[in-house]
Scaffold this motif. Structure first.
Motif, PDB file in Angstrom:
ATOM      1  N   LYS A 180       0.850  -1.191   0.000  1.00  0.00           N
ATOM      2  CA  LYS A 180       0.000   0.000   0.000  1.00  0.00           C
ATOM      3  C   LYS A 180       0.890   1.247   0.000  1.00  0.00           C
ATOM      4  CE  LYS A 180      -3.825   2.088   2.491  1.00  0.00           C
ATOM      5  NZ  LYS A 180      -4.774   1.925   3.591  1.00  0.00           N
ATOM      6  N   GLY A 181       0.526   2.235  -0.809  1.00  0.00           N
ATOM      7  CA  GLY A 181       1.297   3.479  -0.894  1.00  0.00           C
ATOM      8  C   GLY A 181       2.440   3.436  -1.890  1.00  0.00           C
ATOM      9  N   PHE A 182       2.662   2.282  -2.518  1.00  0.00           N
ATOM     10  CA  PHE A 182       3.759   2.109  -3.470  1.00  0.00           C
ATOM     11  C   PHE A 182       3.557   3.004  -4.682  1.00  0.00           C
ATOM     12  CE2 PHE A 182       5.942  -0.838  -6.625  1.00  0.00           C
ATOM     13  CZ  PHE A 182       7.208  -0.609  -6.133  1.00  0.00           C
ATOM     14  N   ARG A 183       4.605   3.674  -5.107  1.00  0.00           N
ATOM     15  CA  ARG A 183       4.586   4.501  -6.315  1.00  0.00           C
ATOM     16  C   ARG A 183       5.360   3.730  -7.366  1.00  0.00           C
ATOM     17  NH1 ARG A 183       3.189   9.761  -4.799  1.00  0.00           N
ATOM     18  NH2 ARG A 183       3.244  10.057  -2.558  1.00  0.00           N
ATOM     19  N   ARG A 184       4.665   3.399  -8.461  1.00  0.00           N
ATOM     20  CA  ARG A 184       5.313   2.532  -9.434  1.00  0.00           C
ATOM     21  C   ARG A 184       4.701   2.641 -10.819  1.00  0.00           C
ATOM     22  NH1 ARG A 184       1.090  -0.239 -11.449  1.00  0.00           N
ATOM     23  NH2 ARG A 184      -0.086  -1.457  -9.999  1.00  0.00           N
ATOM     24  N   ALA A 185       5.442   2.079 -11.758  1.00  0.00           N
ATOM     25  CA  ALA A 185       4.943   1.884 -13.119  1.00  0.00           C
ATOM     26  C   ALA A 185       4.947   0.381 -13.375  1.00  0.00           C
ATOM     27  CB  ALA A 185       5.834   2.594 -14.125  1.00  0.00           C
ATOM     28  N   TRP A 186       4.031  -0.084 -14.204  1.00  0.00           N
ATOM     29  CA  TRP A 186       3.910  -1.507 -14.499  1.00  0.00           C
ATOM     30  C   TRP A 186       3.580  -1.645 -15.968  1.00  0.00           C
ATOM     31  CZ3 TRP A 186       1.869  -5.951 -11.306  1.00  0.00           C
ATOM     32  CH2 TRP A 186       1.253  -6.923 -12.075  1.00  0.00           C
ATOM     33  N   ASP A 187       4.262  -2.548 -16.644  1.00  0.00           N
ATOM     34  CA  ASP A 187       3.852  -2.877 -17.996  1.00  0.00           C
ATOM     35  C   ASP A 187       4.031  -4.368 -18.208  1.00  0.00           C
ATOM     36  OD1 ASP A 187       6.487  -3.354 -19.606  1.00  0.00           O
ATOM     37  OD2 ASP A 187       6.830  -1.446 -18.580  1.00  0.00           O
ATOM     38  N   SER A 188       3.328  -4.894 -19.184  1.00  0.00           N
ATOM     39  CA  SER A 188       3.408  -6.321 -19.477  1.00  0.00           C
ATOM     40  C   SER A 188       3.545  -6.499 -20.981  1.00  0.00           C
ATOM     41  CB  SER A 188       2.168  -7.047 -18.971  1.00  0.00           C
ATOM     42  OG  SER A 188       1.041  -6.641 -19.700  1.00  0.00           O
ATOM     43  N   ASN A 189       4.136  -7.630 -21.348  1.00  0.00           N
ATOM     44  CA  ASN A 189       4.332  -7.944 -22.755  1.00  0.00           C
ATOM     45  C   ASN A 189       3.620  -9.246 -23.081  1.00  0.00           C
ATOM     46  OD1 ASN A 189       6.087  -5.748 -23.324  1.00  0.00           O
ATOM     47  ND2 ASN A 189       7.685  -6.821 -22.207  1.00  0.00           N
ATOM     48  N   GLY A 190       2.894  -9.268 -24.176  1.00  0.00           N
ATOM     49  CA  GLY A 190       2.193 -10.467 -24.590  1.00  0.00           C
ATOM     50  C   GLY A 190       0.938 -10.698 -23.779  1.00  0.00           C
ATOM     51  N   HIS A 191       0.420 -11.911 -23.858  1.00  0.00           N
ATOM     52  CA  HIS A 191      -0.790 -12.265 -23.118  1.00  0.00           C
ATOM     53  C   HIS A 191      -0.389 -12.640 -21.695  1.00  0.00           C
ATOM     54  CE1 HIS A 191      -4.943 -13.483 -22.722  1.00  0.00           C
ATOM     55  NE2 HIS A 191      -4.488 -14.477 -21.987  1.00  0.00           N
ATOM     56  N   VAL A 192      -0.964 -11.962 -20.707  1.00  0.00           N
ATOM     57  CA  VAL A 192      -0.583 -12.146 -19.309  1.00  0.00           C
ATOM     58  C   VAL A 192      -1.753 -12.722 -18.528  1.00  0.00           C
ATOM     59  CG1 VAL A 192       0.146 -10.954 -17.215  1.00  0.00           C
ATOM     60  CG2 VAL A 192       1.058 -10.260 -19.415  1.00  0.00           C
ATOM     61  N   LEU A 193      -1.467 -13.676 -17.653  1.00  0.00           N
ATOM     62  CA  LEU A 193      -2.462 -14.258 -16.762  1.00  0.00           C
ATOM     63  C   LEU A 193      -1.851 -14.292 -15.367  1.00  0.00           C
ATOM     64  CD1 LEU A 193      -5.164 -15.816 -16.320  1.00  0.00           C
ATOM     65  CD2 LEU A 193      -3.868 -17.905 -16.819  1.00  0.00           C
ATOM     66  N   PHE A 194      -2.560 -13.746 -14.379  1.00  0.00           N
ATOM     67  CA  PHE A 194      -2.033 -13.798 -13.021  1.00  0.00           C
ATOM     68  C   PHE A 194      -3.152 -13.889 -12.013  1.00  0.00           C
ATOM     69  CE2 PHE A 194      -2.320  -9.256 -13.953  1.00  0.00           C
ATOM     70  CZ  PHE A 194      -2.898  -8.722 -12.810  1.00  0.00           C
ATOM     71  N   LYS A 195      -2.788 -14.351 -10.810  1.00  0.00           N
ATOM     72  CA  LYS A 195      -3.699 -14.356  -9.675  1.00  0.00           C
ATOM     73  C   LYS A 195      -3.285 -13.224  -8.765  1.00  0.00           C
ATOM     74  CE  LYS A 195      -5.261 -19.075  -9.332  1.00  0.00           C
ATOM     75  NZ  LYS A 195      -5.302 -20.287  -8.513  1.00  0.00           N
ATOM     76  N   SER A 196      -4.253 -12.566  -8.204  1.00  0.00           N
ATOM     77  CA  SER A 196      -3.992 -11.411  -7.350  1.00  0.00           C
ATOM     78  C   SER A 196      -4.773 -11.567  -6.054  1.00  0.00           C
ATOM     79  CB  SER A 196      -4.430 -10.145  -8.077  1.00  0.00           C
ATOM     80  OG  SER A 196      -4.370  -9.033  -7.228  1.00  0.00           O
TER      81      SER A 196
END
Length: 90
Positions: free
Chosen positions: A66-82
């Motif tokens: 919580k409070g994290f300052r960030r950038a995120w990008d992904s390449n291709g088809h991505v599948l994840f659990k959160s």
């Protein structure tokens, strides 16, 4: 861009999702909750403010506090659990 999100579980202060999407890029100035991410397929490039990028591949996991300052990008088809913690258990 196609995006799919399905809630697998919701309880007192915690939720679990499966998320699938094509390539995307996003940034946040103040992340609103704690999140645990497990990459099932694809690649995520996460960069904290003022730090170098970290790359996470399939079968790897990372946390976003919580409070994290960030950038995120992904390449291709991505599948994840959160897993999202909506409130503190302290």
């Amino acid at each position: 861009m196609q995006f799919f999100k399905k809630r697998l579980f919701q309880g007192a202060g915690i939720r679990m999702y499966t998320v699938s999407s094509e390539s995307w890029k996003t940034s946040r100035s103040n992340f609103a909750f704690d999140e645990f991410v497990y990459m099932l397929n694809g690649l995520a490039n996460v960069q904290a403010e003022g730090e170098g990028a970290q790359i996470f591949n399939s079968y790897e996991f990372f946390t976003i506090p919580k409070g994290f300052r960030r950038a995120w990008d992904s390449n291709g088809h991505v599948l994840f659990k959160s897993i999202v913690e909506e409130k503190s258990f302290q």
